[in-house]
Design an enzyme around this catalytic site. Structure first.
Site, PDB file in Angstrom:
ATOM      1  N   ASN A   1       0.864  -1.184   0.000  1.00 41.56           N
ATOM      2  CA  ASN A   1       0.000   0.000   0.000  1.00 41.56           C
ATOM      3  C   ASN A   1       0.899   1.232   0.000  1.00 41.56           C
ATOM      4  O   ASN A   1       1.480   1.565   1.029  1.00 41.56           O
ATOM      5  CB  ASN A   1      -0.892  -0.032   1.251  1.00 41.56           C
ATOM      6  CG  ASN A   1      -1.698   1.245   1.421  1.00 41.56           C
ATOM      7  OD1 ASN A   1      -1.830   2.033   0.478  1.00 41.56           O
ATOM      8  ND2 ASN A   1      -2.247   1.456   2.602  1.00 41.56           N
TER       9      ASN A   1
ATOM     10  N   LYS B   1       0.044   4.236  -0.298  1.00 37.94           N
ATOM     11  CA  LYS B   1      -0.654   5.411   0.246  1.00 37.94           C
ATOM     12  C   LYS B   1      -0.460   6.616  -0.701  1.00 37.94           C
ATOM     13  O   LYS B   1      -0.350   6.426  -1.904  1.00 37.94           O
ATOM     14  CB  LYS B   1      -0.169   5.721   1.664  1.00 37.94           C
ATOM     15  CG  LYS B   1      -0.153   4.480   2.563  1.00 37.94           C
ATOM     16  CD  LYS B   1       0.020   4.803   4.006  1.00 37.94           C
ATOM     17  CE  LYS B   1       0.194   3.522   4.785  1.00 37.94           C
ATOM     18  NZ  LYS B   1       0.132   3.705   6.199  1.00 37.94           N
TER      19      LYS B   1
ATOM     20  N   SER C   1       3.538  -2.172  10.286  1.00 38.57           N
ATOM     21  CA  SER C   1       4.996  -2.138  10.487  1.00 38.57           C
ATOM     22  C   SER C   1       5.674  -3.467  10.155  1.00 38.57           C
ATOM     23  O   SER C   1       6.586  -3.898  10.870  1.00 38.57           O
ATOM     24  CB  SER C   1       5.332  -1.697  11.910  1.00 38.57           C
ATOM     25  OG  SER C   1       4.874  -0.377  12.126  1.00 38.57           O
TER      26      SER C   1
ATOM     27  N   GLU D   1      -6.840   4.625   7.805  1.00 43.90           N
ATOM     28  CA  GLU D   1      -6.685   6.059   7.480  1.00 43.90           C
ATOM     29  C   GLU D   1      -7.950   6.601   6.820  1.00 43.90           C
ATOM     30  O   GLU D   1      -8.306   7.772   7.007  1.00 43.90           O
ATOM     31  CB  GLU D   1      -5.437   6.262   6.597  1.00 43.90           C
ATOM     32  CG  GLU D   1      -4.163   6.059   7.419  1.00 43.90           C
ATOM     33  CD  GLU D   1      -2.974   5.536   6.637  1.00 43.90           C
ATOM     34  OE1 GLU D   1      -2.979   5.575   5.403  1.00 43.90           O
ATOM     35  OE2 GLU D   1      -2.036   5.055   7.297  1.00 43.90           O
TER      36      GLU D   1
ATOM     37  N   HIS E   1      -9.408   0.895   5.005  1.00 49.17           N
ATOM     38  CA  HIS E   1      -8.128   1.180   5.661  1.00 49.17           C
ATOM     39  C   HIS E   1      -8.375   2.147   6.823  1.00 49.17           C
ATOM     40  O   HIS E   1      -9.201   3.052   6.717  1.00 49.17           O
ATOM     41  CB  HIS E   1      -7.141   1.782   4.653  1.00 49.17           C
ATOM     42  CG  HIS E   1      -5.750   1.816   5.186  1.00 49.17           C
ATOM     43  ND1 HIS E   1      -5.332   2.782   6.068  1.00 49.17           N
ATOM     44  CD2 HIS E   1      -4.686   0.987   4.999  1.00 49.17           C
ATOM     45  CE1 HIS E   1      -4.060   2.545   6.394  1.00 49.17           C
ATOM     46  NE2 HIS E   1      -3.652   1.462   5.753  1.00 49.17           N
TER      47      HIS E   1
ATOM     48  N   GLU F   1      -5.217  -5.173  10.588  1.00 47.04           N
ATOM     49  CA  GLU F   1      -4.199  -4.139  10.790  1.00 47.04           C
ATOM     50  C   GLU F   1      -4.488  -3.388  12.090  1.00 47.04           C
ATOM     51  O   GLU F   1      -5.284  -2.426  12.082  1.00 47.04           O
ATOM     52  CB  GLU F   1      -4.217  -3.144   9.631  1.00 47.04           C
ATOM     53  CG  GLU F   1      -3.969  -3.745   8.276  1.00 47.04           C
ATOM     54  CD  GLU F   1      -3.431  -2.695   7.312  1.00 47.04           C
ATOM     55  OE1 GLU F   1      -2.325  -2.888   6.816  1.00 47.04           O
ATOM     56  OE2 GLU F   1      -4.113  -1.683   7.087  1.00 47.04           O
TER      57      GLU F   1
ATOM     58  N   GLY G   1       2.485   2.217  10.721  1.00 45.01           N
ATOM     59  CA  GLY G   1       3.401   3.341  10.582  1.00 45.01           C
ATOM     60  C   GLY G   1       4.105   3.730  11.867  1.00 45.01           C
ATOM     61  O   GLY G   1       4.715   4.795  11.946  1.00 45.01           O
TER      62      GLY G   1
HETATM   63  C1  PEP Z   1      -0.735   0.115   6.039  1.00 42.15           C
HETATM   64  O1  PEP Z   1      -0.910   1.310   5.945  1.00 42.15           O
HETATM   65  O2  PEP Z   1      -1.553  -0.662   5.531  1.00 42.15           O
HETATM   66  C2  PEP Z   1       0.427  -0.359   6.768  1.00 42.15           C
HETATM   67  C3  PEP Z   1       0.441  -1.593   7.163  1.00 42.15           C
HETATM   68  O3  PEP Z   1       1.458   0.557   6.972  1.00 42.15           O
HETATM   69  P1  PEP Z   1       2.904   0.258   7.619  1.00 42.15           P
HETATM   70  O4  PEP Z   1       3.426  -1.018   7.030  1.00 42.15           O
HETATM   71  O5  PEP Z   1       3.729   1.448   7.249  1.00 42.15           O
HETATM   72  O6  PEP Z   1       2.690   0.124   9.108  1.00 42.15           O
END
Ligand code: PEP
Length: 252
Positions: A9, A11, A215, A99, A97, A169, A175
């Site tokens: 992703n 973003k 992460s 976000e 997601h 997630e 992040g």
């Molecule tokens: C995500 O935004 O789906 C995600 C898992 O981000 P990150 O790997 O940066 O934590």
């Protein structure tokens, strides 16, 4: 059997030209094969066409978008719809997601409508669920994830649900560099799979891919992916570098 999947992703990152180069590097590093069943690249809308061109020679690398609108066409300035993405050659769309939930106020009912719209147009769905840090601290993780899964997905017919991948997630891990432990991820994935068993039966549940996100890095992917109910990952930050993303793909 369920597919092993690693999705990136991106973003709102990279320019179209930088994104084209990133896709080219990833495709080139993966051209001699990999064990995952599918790799999915999810760049911003503006990059989809060019990224699609870079990956089209590899039948195990797929194209994903990060959002859709609930309508097909109309007076919705600035929005992008499922039939537009399908026509462009997009295979998957990320829906739900954290976000989108957090910054754009997308709630369970809206997300259900988006899931239905995507499936209606033949787009597969990567549906994200996960608790916030506060919900985690209050021991509400299972309750929250159950609500998210049931409200957006469990009105689907079984044949529609077959085109859904779930991504667990935990918001506190996205992040932040604070990855869930493999044991915690396994516990939540097993819980989600059990929900699917209750709604769609054992066979469907065993065929449902449940990805972990939050992460994921080259040094923690293997332990996460080796959990029995973790079928791959949704990778944010580490998907913006071809070497680290490909290293993660190779942990499956
Ligand atoms: C995500 O935004 O789906 C995600 C898992 O981000 P990150 O790997 O940066 O934590």
């Amino acid at each position: 059997m369920r597919k092993k999947i690693v999705a990136g992703n991106w973003k709102m990152n990279t320019t179209p030209s930088a994104g084209k180069q990133l896709a080219e590097e990833i495709a080139s590093q993966l051209k001699d094969g990999f064990n995952a069943d599918e790799v999915i690249l999810c760049p911003p809308f503006t990059h989809l066409y060019q990224v699609g061109e870079e990956i089209k020679q590899n039948d195990k690398i797929f194209l994903g978008a990060q959002n859709i609108h609930t309508e097909d066409f109309g007076a919705y300035t600035g929005e992008v719809s499922a039939p537009m993405l399908k026509d462009l050659g997009v295979d998957y769309v990320i829906i739900g997601h954290s976000e989108r939930r957090q910054y754009f106020g997308e709630d369970d009912l809206l997300l259900r409508a988006k899931v239905e719209k995507a499936l209606e147009h033949g787009l597969k769905v990567i549906f994200c669920v996960g608790e916030t840090e506060d919900e985690y601290n209050r021991n509400h993780s299972e309750h929250v994830v159950k609500r998210q899964v049931i409200s957006a997905l469990f009105t689907l017919e079984p044949e529609q649900f077959a085109d859904v991948v779930i991504a667990y997630e935990p918001v506190w891990a996205i992040g932040t560099g604070r990855t869930a432990t493999p044991e915690y991820a396994q516990k939540m994935h097993a819980f989600i799979r059990q929900l699917v068993v209750q709604r769609y039966g054992e066979e469907t549940a065993q065929n449902t891919s449940i990805l972990y996100g939050g992460s994921i890095k080259p040094n923690n992917a293997k332990d996460l992916f080796s959990q029995p109910d973790v079928d791959g990952g949704l990778v944010g930050g580490a998907s913006l570098n071809a070497n680290s993303f490909v290293e993660i793909v190779r942990q499956i």
